[in-house]
Design an enzyme around this catalytic site. Structure first.
Site, PDB file in Angstrom:
ATOM      1  CB  CYS A   1      -0.959  -0.005   1.183  1.00 50.42           C
ATOM      2  SG  CYS A   1      -0.167  -0.240   2.783  1.00 50.42           S
TER       3      CYS A   1
ATOM      4  CG  ASP B   1       8.063  34.395 -20.871  1.00 45.88           C
ATOM      5  OD1 ASP B   1       8.284  34.438 -19.655  1.00 45.88           O
ATOM      6  OD2 ASP B   1       6.921  34.377 -21.355  1.00 45.88           O
TER       7      ASP B   1
ATOM      8  CB  THR C   1      10.548  40.821 -15.160  1.00 45.10           C
ATOM      9  OG1 THR C   1      11.834  41.148 -15.669  1.00 45.10           O
ATOM     10  CG2 THR C   1      10.525  41.077 -13.669  1.00 45.10           C
TER      11      THR C   1
END
Length: 370
Positions: free
Chosen positions: A220, A262, A264
């Site tokens: 489990c 890509d 700030t």
């Protein structure tokens, strides 16, 4: 009573044509009761139920994190133009609401009247507020930092962009990683194997030893480990503003050597902060704190991005020094674009900005923070 959840889940697994850990645990409980060891049977039930409770609690926290992450989930209440309030979840396409400075946009819509600066960083990662005029679109969960607008809803809450983000994360949770698939295939083979071995041990040795074997060999923890880690990771990432499109993508992050952002705000907060404070030689800490307080008081009346950082630093330092709050006696404020600001605070002439603006020559002082 503790065996009822095990019996329910075991029946579901059996109806689907597979044996899982619930079947092993249920057999162990039944065997213990057959031997008259009610305490051992109860212990197995309690442990199994606690594991399910822990799993459910983990999923609940993840759902709460996702609710907070999907652009703040909008406002709970919306204000109509007549001043009345309405449950934001009840807004329909075509309804008109009012959004003031500091309020969260309660619904996707278009601006009918007014002008406002809206913080969309929760959705786009762009740190700078975006100006919204008549005809501009706004999204639920974004925050109006300045201004006042009337917004006409273009979609109900269940159909807007924030709901779409929540749906995408839910789909990501439903996907599985290669590790999960591998563990799942292993469990499909291992669970029946353990059951057959337990039957053989029960016939050759004793039922008690067979039951001990069932409990010890029950996979489990292994079966639950992978999905809980994935779900918790997706929820934790969403809480921090990172939406992962699939569990496979999350797993592949382990192989990433280079990350490119890509703009700030994607992996940064996009907010300025003070990283160091220095004073000229001979200036004691009390005087330095007073100077910072004066600078913060002057910057508090300007809208420059650096002003907020100085104000935050001044408020923190003033609080630590147990001094008065920032002064509101500010006058004769003159802002020089690209240089700084000057004014009078508590009767003291104060300048904040570049070294040239403040009349300083840092080349020979040697005390400015590096």
């Amino acid at each position: 009573l503790g065996a009822l959840p095990l019996a329910r889940d075991a029946a579901r697994a059996a109806s689907a044509g597979r044996l899982d850990v619930n079947v092993l645990m249920l057999v162990a409980v039944a065997g213990a009761l057959q031997l008259g060891d009610a305490a051992e049977a109860a212990t197995v039930c309690v442990v199994a139920c606690l594991a399910k409770v822990a799993e459910a609690e983990c999923l609940r926290r993840v759902r709460n994190a996702l609710q907070d992450a999907t652009a703040g989930d909008g406002a709970d209440a919306a204000t109509r133009p007549d001043g009345s309030t309405v449950d934001a979840a009840a807004l329909k396409k075509g309804d008109v609401v009012v959004v003031r400075a500091g309020e969260r946009v309660p619904v996707d819509g278009v601006v009918l009247f007014g002008k406002a600066a809206v913080d969309e960083s929760a959705l786009t990662g762009e740190s700078e507020p975006v100006e919204k005029l008549k005809g501009s679109s706004v999204s639920r969960g974004t925050v109006a930092t300045q201004g006042f607008v009337k917004v006409e809803a273009t979609a109900a809450r269940s159909e807007d962009g924030a709901s779409e983000l929540a749906r995408l994360v839910d789909e990501a949770q439903a996907t599985s990683t290669k590790t999960q698939d591998l563990i799942g295939r292993f469990a499909e083979i291992f669970t029946p194997f353990v059951l057959l071995c337990a039957i053989a041990v029960g016939c050759a040795v004793s039922v008690r030893v067979a039951l001990v074997m069932l409990v010890l060999a029950c996979p489990c923890a292994l079966v639950l480990a992978a999905p809980i880690v994935v779900v918790a990771s997706l929820g934790g990432a969403a809480k921090r503003g990172v939406l992962v499109k699939s569990a496979i993508a999350l797993e592949q992050l382990a192989a990433v050597d280079l990350l490119c952002a890509d703009k700030t705000g994607t992996i940064t907060q996009g907010r300025c902060r003070v990283v160091a404070v220095a004073s000229p030689p001979g200036v004691d800490d009390k005087t330095a704190a007073r100077a910072l307080q004066l600078a913060g008081s002057l910057e508090a009346v300007t809208a420059h991005p650096l002003a907020a950082a100085i104000v935050n630093e001044a408020v923190g330092c003033v609080g630590e020094a147990d001094a008065s709050a920032l002064s509101d006696d500010v006058s004769s404020v003159v802002v020089t674009s690209g240089a700084g600001v000057a004014g009078v605070v508590d009767g003291v002439a104060v300048k904040a900005g570049t070294a040239a603006h403040c009349g300083l020559d840092l080349g020979t002082g040697g005390w400015a923070p590096g």
